[in-house]
Design a protein around this motif. Structure first.
Motif, PDB file in Angstrom:
ATOM      1  N   VAL A 168       2.062  16.756  -2.460  1.00  0.00           N
ATOM      2  CA  VAL A 168       3.270  16.376  -3.196  1.00  0.00           C
ATOM      3  C   VAL A 168       3.037  16.497  -4.698  1.00  0.00           C
ATOM      4  N   ARG A 169       1.866  16.092  -5.166  1.00  0.00           N
ATOM      5  CA  ARG A 169       1.555  16.207  -6.593  1.00  0.00           C
ATOM      6  C   ARG A 169       1.485  17.665  -7.020  1.00  0.00           C
ATOM      7  N   ARG A 170       0.966  18.520  -6.137  1.00  0.00           N
ATOM      8  CA  ARG A 170       0.901  19.943  -6.458  1.00  0.00           C
ATOM      9  C   ARG A 170       2.295  20.542  -6.619  1.00  0.00           C
ATOM     10  N   VAL A 171       3.223  20.128  -5.763  1.00  0.00           N
ATOM     11  CA  VAL A 171       4.571  20.708  -5.769  1.00  0.00           C
ATOM     12  C   VAL A 171       5.450  20.079  -6.847  1.00  0.00           C
ATOM     13  N   PHE A 172       5.373  18.747  -6.997  1.00  0.00           N
ATOM     14  CA  PHE A 172       6.312  18.044  -7.868  1.00  0.00           C
ATOM     15  C   PHE A 172       5.666  17.407  -9.091  1.00  0.00           C
ATOM     16  N   GLY A 173       4.346  17.528  -9.236  1.00  0.00           N
ATOM     17  CA  GLY A 173       3.696  16.793 -10.310  1.00  0.00           C
ATOM     18  C   GLY A 173       3.853  15.303 -10.069  1.00  0.00           C
ATOM     19  N   THR A 174       4.180  14.578 -11.113  1.00  0.00           N
ATOM     20  CA  THR A 174       4.379  13.133 -10.970  1.00  0.00           C
ATOM     21  C   THR A 174       5.854  12.777 -10.805  1.00  0.00           C
ATOM     22  N   GLY A 175       6.684  13.768 -10.548  1.00  0.00           N
ATOM     23  CA  GLY A 175       8.120  13.531 -10.498  1.00  0.00           C
ATOM     24  C   GLY A 175       8.653  13.107  -9.140  1.00  0.00           C
ATOM     25  N   MET A 176       7.780  12.898  -8.165  1.00  0.00           N
ATOM     26  CA  MET A 176       8.222  12.493  -6.832  1.00  0.00           C
ATOM     27  C   MET A 176       7.471  11.219  -6.427  1.00  0.00           C
ATOM     28  N   PRO A 177       8.065  10.040  -6.622  1.00  0.00           N
ATOM     29  CA  PRO A 177       7.374   8.805  -6.227  1.00  0.00           C
ATOM     30  C   PRO A 177       7.273   8.694  -4.712  1.00  0.00           C
ATOM     31  N   LEU A 178       6.270   7.944  -4.274  1.00  0.00           N
ATOM     32  CA  LEU A 178       6.035   7.768  -2.839  1.00  0.00           C
ATOM     33  C   LEU A 178       5.871   6.290  -2.516  1.00  0.00           C
ATOM     34  N   LEU A 179       6.461   5.883  -1.414  1.00  0.00           N
ATOM     35  CA  LEU A 179       6.225   4.572  -0.826  1.00  0.00           C
ATOM     36  C   LEU A 179       5.382   4.796   0.423  1.00  0.00           C
ATOM     37  N   VAL A 180       4.143   4.306   0.403  1.00  0.00           N
ATOM     38  CA  VAL A 180       3.205   4.585   1.486  1.00  0.00           C
ATOM     39  C   VAL A 180       3.069   3.358   2.385  1.00  0.00           C
TER      40      VAL A 180
ATOM     41  N   ALA B 201      -1.811  -0.813   0.339  1.00  0.00           N
ATOM     42  CA  ALA B 201      -2.181  -1.257  -1.003  1.00  0.00           C
ATOM     43  C   ALA B 201      -2.855  -0.168  -1.824  1.00  0.00           C
ATOM     44  N   ARG B 202      -3.654   0.661  -1.181  1.00  0.00           N
ATOM     45  CA  ARG B 202      -4.395   1.672  -1.930  1.00  0.00           C
ATOM     46  C   ARG B 202      -3.475   2.638  -2.658  1.00  0.00           C
ATOM     47  N   TYR B 203      -2.302   2.870  -2.113  1.00  0.00           N
ATOM     48  CA  TYR B 203      -1.370   3.835  -2.691  1.00  0.00           C
ATOM     49  C   TYR B 203      -0.169   3.172  -3.360  1.00  0.00           C
ATOM     50  N   ALA B 204      -0.248   1.886  -3.610  1.00  0.00           N
ATOM     51  CA  ALA B 204       0.913   1.159  -4.130  1.00  0.00           C
ATOM     52  C   ALA B 204       1.378   1.693  -5.474  1.00  0.00           C
ATOM     53  N   HIS B 205       0.456   2.164  -6.275  1.00  0.00           N
ATOM     54  CA  HIS B 205       0.821   2.641  -7.612  1.00  0.00           C
ATOM     55  C   HIS B 205       1.765   3.842  -7.573  1.00  0.00           C
ATOM     56  N   LEU B 206       1.813   4.550  -6.444  1.00  0.00           N
ATOM     57  CA  LEU B 206       2.630   5.756  -6.354  1.00  0.00           C
ATOM     58  C   LEU B 206       4.122   5.461  -6.275  1.00  0.00           C
ATOM     59  N   VAL B 207       4.480   4.201  -6.087  1.00  0.00           N
ATOM     60  CA  VAL B 207       5.896   3.853  -6.027  1.00  0.00           C
ATOM     61  C   VAL B 207       6.551   4.018  -7.394  1.00  0.00           C
ATOM     62  N   GLU B 208       5.747   4.029  -8.436  1.00  0.00           N
ATOM     63  CA  GLU B 208       6.248   4.197  -9.792  1.00  0.00           C
ATOM     64  C   GLU B 208       5.792   5.542 -10.336  1.00  0.00           C
ATOM     65  N   SER B 209       6.715   6.323 -10.845  1.00  0.00           N
ATOM     66  CA  SER B 209       6.348   7.590 -11.471  1.00  0.00           C
ATOM     67  C   SER B 209       5.664   7.295 -12.798  1.00  0.00           C
TER      68      SER B 209
ATOM     69  N   ALA C 280      -4.434  11.056  -6.711  1.00  0.00           N
ATOM     70  CA  ALA C 280      -4.212  11.337  -5.290  1.00  0.00           C
ATOM     71  C   ALA C 280      -4.997  10.350  -4.458  1.00  0.00           C
ATOM     72  N   GLY C 281      -4.392   9.224  -4.204  1.00  0.00           N
ATOM     73  CA  GLY C 281      -5.003   8.278  -3.302  1.00  0.00           C
ATOM     74  C   GLY C 281      -6.020   7.354  -3.929  1.00  0.00           C
ATOM     75  N   GLY C 282      -6.079   7.310  -5.256  1.00  0.00           N
ATOM     76  CA  GLY C 282      -6.999   6.391  -5.901  1.00  0.00           C
ATOM     77  C   GLY C 282      -6.577   4.966  -5.679  1.00  0.00           C
ATOM     78  N   PRO C 283      -7.524   4.028  -5.750  1.00  0.00           N
ATOM     79  CA  PRO C 283      -7.171   2.636  -5.511  1.00  0.00           C
ATOM     80  C   PRO C 283      -6.248   2.089  -6.567  1.00  0.00           C
ATOM     81  N   ALA C 284      -5.288   1.299  -6.140  1.00  0.00           N
ATOM     82  CA  ALA C 284      -4.381   0.658  -7.077  1.00  0.00           C
ATOM     83  C   ALA C 284      -5.120  -0.403  -7.869  1.00  0.00           C
TER      84      ALA C 284
END
Length: 413
Positions: A173-185, A344-352, A361-365
């Motif tokens: 997702v980061r490769r395709v959209f950069g940071t412009g696509m937030p994710l809820l994991v 929790a590990r991917y919680a930061h991805l909810v915010e662009s 990519a998957g770093g700890p929050a």
């Protein structure tokens, strides 16, 4: 409307309304918590649903309406009509789709008309969905949604924080959209068809500390038109709904009535402020049933707990507790909510992140590994399972406030 704002509103009582448009779905994912398929036809009466959404007032409407399923885009015209009604009253509208239509990477015109009526569009993605709709097709369809001017996000589900599938998708997702696509994991939980795939839900917090339940904040219109106070799949599917979690039915009640019941219920106020296990610990001598959500359902058979909640949270003090808990969770932010209730590990991805911040990519929050507790599974809503306690610095147990007041002040209206 971006994903962080949507998730950030989740603890606000009646700040949102969840609507399950249909249980039908053209996909047959093995992990589906709702038991959806094309062979089931359960869905709310469309006329009753339109009347219910039409009963919003400009002053009392929910901030957001989230349309889910099953697959809500099997009913694109109804979704668009509901969105138009809600937006006319000032609400914003989001929709979560399994992306059945995206094979080939295109969005059919009929579907795109419904999507462009929204304020936010979310795509559900996981290894089971990818067996029916390739990931590349989903990402291409999401590009078309963004190009049409509709904010979008991905609701990603895996087997756990260490699932390599999650890291792979996040990198893609980061490769395709950069940071412009937030994710809820999220993580798969043992409900519906997923009962054989996932480990049993951890017990969650005990009753010694406050563990506010944000899931009791937004009413849910279930597949049969029942309005429940909670989006937990057991509550949505099982009948009868425990009385303290039943807010009405769209055949009989309008939004102002449902909203008043949710905001005025002493037990819902206490659930939102301290959680069910804290209620058991405070008001009864018997131990609470195992499990965060199960202990909430059990309140229907614990009259002493319900009486205690009514005594202490039935008046202005209860309203104050509700507000204090909401304010604490809002101050903690959307990523903190995901750390409690998602992966929790991917919680930061909810915010662009800001444009100049390098993607991760998957770093700890921030805050490290997830604490013990229960996470969500795919279902009616992003967070349909149990809560974890907030970190000590983020929550103050409000019960001592009650204890400091004379009895007559607690019930003062």
């Amino acid at each position: 409307m971006d994903l962080a704002e949507l998730i950030g509103l989740r603890p606000v009582p009646c700040g949102g309304l969840l609507v399950a448009l249909t249980r039908r779905c053209p996909m047959s994912c093995a992990h589906c918590s709702t038991g959806s398929s094309l062979s089931v036809s359960e869905e709310p009466d469309s006329g009753q649903l339109l009347r219910f959404i039409g009963s919003f007032g400009t002053e009392d409407r929910p901030e957001v309406v989230m349309l889910t399923g099953g697959e809500p885009l099997l009913l694109p015209e109804l979704a668009a009509r509901l969105a138009g009604l809600a937006r006319a009253k000032g609400s914003r509208v989001a929709l979560l789709s399994g992306m059945f239509f995206a094979r080939g990477g295109r969005v059919p015109e009929r579907t795109m008309r419904a999507i462009t009526a929204l304020d936010h569009f979310s795509a559900s993605l996981d290894v089971h969905h990818e067996r029916e709709v390739p990931r590349a097709d989903v990402l291409s369809a999401l590009r078309a949604v963004l190009d049409a001017g509709v904010p979008a996000s991905i609701h990603l589900t895996g087997a756990g924080a260490d699932d390599p599938y999650l890291a792979d998708v996040v990198a893609d997702v980061r490769r395709v959209f950069g940071t412009g696509m937030p994710l809820l994991v999220n993580e798969v939980r043992p409900l519906g068809r997923a009962a054989r795939l996932a480990l049993p839900t951890p017990p969650g917090p005990d009753g010694s500390r406050a563990a506010p339940c944000a899931l009791a904040a937004w009413p849910v219109v279930a597949f049969d038109g029942t309005v429940a106070a909670c989006c937990n799949q057991w509550t949505v599917d099982r009948r009868p709904v425990p009385p303290h979690l039943r807010l009405g039915h769209i055949a009989d009640d309008d939004w102002p009535a449902v909203r008043a019941r949710s905001l005025g219920s002493p037990v819902l106020r206490m659930l939102r402020a301290v959680g069910p296990r804290r209620l058991h610990e405070r008001y009864e001598s018997e131990p609470a049933p195992a499990g965060y959500c199960r202990s909430c359902h059990a309140l229907a058979d614990r009259p002493e707990v319900l009486a205690g909640a009514a005594r202490d949270a039935g008046g202005r003090v209860g309203a104050l507790l509700d507000r204090l808990s909401t304010d604490q969770q809002l101050a903690a932010g959307p990523a903190a909510l995901v750390r409690r209730m998602g992966c929790a590990r991917y919680a930061h991805l909810v915010e662009s992140p800001p444009p100049d911040e390098p993607p991760t990519a998957g770093g700890p929050a921030v805050g490290g590994e997830r604490p013990g507790g229960a996470g969500p599974q795919p279902g009616v809503e992003p967070f349909p399972h149990a809560a974890r306690p907030l970190p000590p610095a983020a929550v103050v147990d409000p019960l001592p406030l009650i204890e400091s007041l004379p009895g007559e002040k607690r019930s003062c209206r």
